[in-house]
Motif scaffolding. Structure first.
Motif, PDB file in Angstrom:
ATOM      1  N   ASP A   3       0.850  -1.229   0.101  1.00  0.00           N
ATOM      2  CA  ASP A   3       0.036  -0.166  -0.210  1.00  0.00           C
ATOM      3  C   ASP A   3       0.891   1.248  -0.008  1.00  0.00           C
ATOM      4  O   ASP A   3       2.131   1.226   0.307  1.00  0.00           O
ATOM      5  CB  ASP A   3      -0.802   0.145   1.200  1.00  0.00           C
ATOM      6  N   LEU A  11      -3.473  -5.286   0.501  1.00  0.00           N
ATOM      7  CA  LEU A  11      -4.668  -5.919   0.938  1.00  0.00           C
ATOM      8  C   LEU A  11      -4.705  -7.337   0.525  1.00  0.00           C
ATOM      9  O   LEU A  11      -5.301  -8.110   1.195  1.00  0.00           O
ATOM     10  CB  LEU A  11      -5.941  -5.050   0.499  1.00  0.00           C
ATOM     11  N   LEU A  36     -10.602  -7.708   7.905  1.00  0.00           N
ATOM     12  CA  LEU A  36      -9.460  -6.912   7.379  1.00  0.00           C
ATOM     13  C   LEU A  36      -9.944  -5.416   7.633  1.00  0.00           C
ATOM     14  O   LEU A  36      -9.502  -4.384   7.152  1.00  0.00           O
ATOM     15  CB  LEU A  36      -9.407  -7.026   5.799  1.00  0.00           C
ATOM     16  N   LEU A  43     -13.689  -4.490  -0.559  1.00  0.00           N
ATOM     17  CA  LEU A  43     -12.586  -5.773  -0.758  1.00  0.00           C
ATOM     18  C   LEU A  43     -12.881  -6.290  -2.196  1.00  0.00           C
ATOM     19  O   LEU A  43     -11.937  -6.591  -2.943  1.00  0.00           O
ATOM     20  CB  LEU A  43     -13.132  -6.893   0.408  1.00  0.00           C
ATOM     21  N   ARG A  46     -11.670  -3.743  -4.566  1.00  0.00           N
ATOM     22  CA  ARG A  46      -9.867  -3.640  -4.432  1.00  0.00           C
ATOM     23  C   ARG A  46      -9.438  -4.860  -5.191  1.00  0.00           C
ATOM     24  O   ARG A  46      -8.468  -4.892  -5.757  1.00  0.00           O
ATOM     25  CB  ARG A  46      -9.314  -3.525  -3.161  1.00  0.00           C
TER      26      ARG A  46
END
Length: 110
Positions: A3, A11, A36, A43, A46
């Protein structure tokens, strides 16, 4: 994949780490998203941006775990299937053949 936040794991890496625990079989997508601390929609979005999906990552983690377990002759193939979160050993056998082109018993013998 890092990240932008100080080199913390991305992630996808965090999701894979969560899946690798496989303590009670495969955790649900919603459960992983909660652990998470992201919404399931975020999620999914991503993962799509990374060119992957929950099911692809779960299959990858299960395959690696299956290979490790098959190296251990103390576990039956049925036990391995249940440990990896399959409700039926047949489903594990089909998945393993799809991943590797051979049944788990042949992989173990090879």
């Amino acid at each position: 994949m890092d990240d932008d936040q100080g080199g913390r794991p991305g992630l996808v890496e965090r999701l894979v780490a969560e899946l690798e625990t496989l303590e009670d079989g495969a955790p649900t997508f919603a459960c992983v998203a909660a652990k998470l601390v992201v919404s399931h929609r975020t999620l999914r979005r991503r993962l799509k941006a990374e060119g992957t999906s929950y099911s692809k990552l779960l299959a990858m983690v299960r395959l690696e775990a299956a290979r490790r377990c098959l190296a251990n002759d103390n576990l039956t193939i049925d036990e391995i299937a249940y440990q990896l979160g399959y409700t039926e050993p047949t489903n594990f056998r089909h998945a393993f053949r799809r991943w590797t082109g051979q049944p788990p018993s042949a992989y173990r013998a090879g």
